[in-house]
Design a protein around this motif. Structure first.
Motif, PDB file in Angstrom:
ATOM      1  N   GLY A  14       0.852  -1.206  -0.061  1.00 30.15           N
ATOM      2  CA  GLY A  14       0.008   0.011   0.219  1.00 30.15           C
ATOM      3  C   GLY A  14       0.810   1.388   0.102  1.00 30.15           C
ATOM      4  O   GLY A  14       1.731   1.321   1.010  1.00 30.15           O
ATOM      5  N   VAL A  15       0.690   2.172  -1.110  1.00 30.56           N
ATOM      6  CA  VAL A  15       1.798   3.160  -0.966  1.00 30.56           C
ATOM      7  C   VAL A  15       0.610   4.696  -1.239  1.00 30.56           C
ATOM      8  O   VAL A  15      -0.159   4.523  -1.876  1.00 30.56           O
ATOM      9  N   ASN A  85      10.602  -6.373 -11.035  1.00 28.11           N
ATOM     10  CA  ASN A  85       9.502  -6.936 -10.726  1.00 28.11           C
ATOM     11  C   ASN A  85       8.437  -5.940  -9.625  1.00 28.11           C
ATOM     12  O   ASN A  85       7.590  -6.434  -9.180  1.00 28.11           O
ATOM     13  N   VAL A  86       8.856  -4.800  -9.796  1.00 28.80           N
ATOM     14  CA  VAL A  86       7.668  -3.847  -9.181  1.00 28.80           C
ATOM     15  C   VAL A  86       7.018  -3.117 -10.143  1.00 28.80           C
ATOM     16  O   VAL A  86       7.250  -2.621 -11.163  1.00 28.80           O
ATOM     17  N   ILE A  87       5.539  -3.341  -9.896  1.00 27.82           N
ATOM     18  CA  ILE A  87       4.529  -3.163 -10.702  1.00 27.82           C
ATOM     19  C   ILE A  87       3.482  -2.021 -10.214  1.00 27.82           C
ATOM     20  O   ILE A  87       2.945  -2.464  -9.119  1.00 27.82           O
ATOM     21  N   PRO A  88       3.466  -1.168 -10.625  1.00 24.37           N
ATOM     22  CA  PRO A  88       2.741   0.023 -10.333  1.00 24.37           C
ATOM     23  C   PRO A  88       1.070  -0.162 -10.661  1.00 24.37           C
ATOM     24  O   PRO A  88       1.009  -0.473 -11.760  1.00 24.37           O
ATOM     25  N   ARG A  89       0.427   0.068  -9.611  1.00 23.91           N
ATOM     26  CA  ARG A  89      -1.132  -0.041  -9.889  1.00 23.91           C
ATOM     27  C   ARG A  89      -1.904   0.952  -9.056  1.00 23.91           C
ATOM     28  O   ARG A  89      -1.519   1.027  -7.915  1.00 23.91           O
ATOM     29  N   VAL A  90      -2.738   1.472  -9.841  1.00 25.98           N
ATOM     30  CA  VAL A  90      -3.688   2.319  -9.324  1.00 25.98           C
ATOM     31  C   VAL A  90      -5.215   1.733  -9.074  1.00 25.98           C
ATOM     32  O   VAL A  90      -5.470   1.655 -10.074  1.00 25.98           O
ATOM     33  N   VAL A  91      -5.616   1.724  -8.006  1.00 29.56           N
ATOM     34  CA  VAL A  91      -6.923   1.033  -7.643  1.00 29.56           C
ATOM     35  C   VAL A  91      -7.917   1.828  -7.221  1.00 29.56           C
ATOM     36  O   VAL A  91      -7.780   2.610  -6.185  1.00 29.56           O
ATOM     37  N   ARG A  92      -9.141   2.019  -7.730  1.00 31.89           N
ATOM     38  CA  ARG A  92     -10.193   2.715  -7.096  1.00 31.89           C
ATOM     39  C   ARG A  92     -10.723   1.948  -5.897  1.00 31.89           C
ATOM     40  O   ARG A  92     -11.384   0.889  -5.983  1.00 31.89           O
ATOM     41  N   GLY A  93     -10.860   2.543  -4.720  1.00 32.69           N
ATOM     42  CA  GLY A  93     -11.263   1.953  -3.703  1.00 32.69           C
ATOM     43  C   GLY A  93     -10.730   2.536  -2.508  1.00 32.69           C
ATOM     44  O   GLY A  93      -9.643   3.146  -2.332  1.00 32.69           O
ATOM     45  N   HIS A  94     -11.210   2.424  -1.259  1.00 30.88           N
ATOM     46  CA  HIS A  94     -10.569   2.769  -0.175  1.00 30.88           C
ATOM     47  C   HIS A  94      -9.516   1.844   0.392  1.00 30.88           C
ATOM     48  O   HIS A  94      -9.548   0.662   0.120  1.00 30.88           O
ATOM     49  N   PRO A  95      -8.357   2.463   0.872  1.00 32.57           N
ATOM     50  CA  PRO A  95      -7.156   1.566   0.892  1.00 32.57           C
ATOM     51  C   PRO A  95      -7.289   0.234   2.036  1.00 32.57           C
ATOM     52  O   PRO A  95      -7.024  -0.820   1.733  1.00 32.57           O
TER      53      PRO A  95
END
Length: 157
Positions: A14-15, A85-95
């Motif tokens: 979690g970033v 191996n580090v894959i950035p992802r942006v996800v819609r939702g509460h952490p």
């Protein structure tokens, strides 16, 4: 049946751009690399309940801003040589809810002890404590070694 190291494939981090989340990225990579596991560097966003009011004030493009914060945190953690191996992802939702959901398919969740939200005096943030209590996999809670000084990737070598 016990899991072997080769069965470990996914660390979800979690970033939020805080020093603790940057350190969580570093620690997840240190653990994942020798295992050949991927690190899903994940930032979460959602539209405020009064979204129209924010747009009227010129505050919008939440997803784009979160992606910018995520990319800056990854660069702060690793410099220009981002591990493959580090894959950035942006996800819609509460952490909190999204990380707990992600824990169903992860081998480990890695979060900072305290991010940008909440109250400064809390020893453990609301997201990290919820993950510890409700995740479906192990959770590593990482603190920022010196919250007054954010390390650069060059200082880790």
């Amino acid at each position: 049946m016990e899991a072997s190291a080769s069965d470990i494939t996914t660390f979800v981090v979690g970033v939020d751009g805080s020093g603790a989340s940057v350190e969580a990225l570093r620690q997840a990579q240190r653990l994942a690399d020798p295992l050949g596991a991927k690190v899903l560097a994940t930032a979460y966003w959602d539209e405020p309940q009064v979204y129209a009011g924010y747009v009227a004030m010129g505050i919008d493009r939440f997803e784009e801003r979160v992606m910018l914060i995520l990319n800056e945190a990854i660069e702060e953690a690793f410099g220009k040589n981002i591990p493959p191996n580090v894959i950035p992802r942006v996800v819609r939702g509460h952490p909190r809810d999204s990380l707990i959901d992600a824990s169903r398919h992860a081998d480990m969740i890695v979060v900072g002890r305290r991010g940008h939200g909440g109250f400064g005096g809390l020893l453990l943030g609301s997201v990290s404590s919820a993950c510890v209590a409700h995740a479906h996999c192990p959770v590593l809670v990482v603190h920022n070694p010196d919250p007054n000084k954010r390390k650069t990737s060059r200082e880790n070598v």
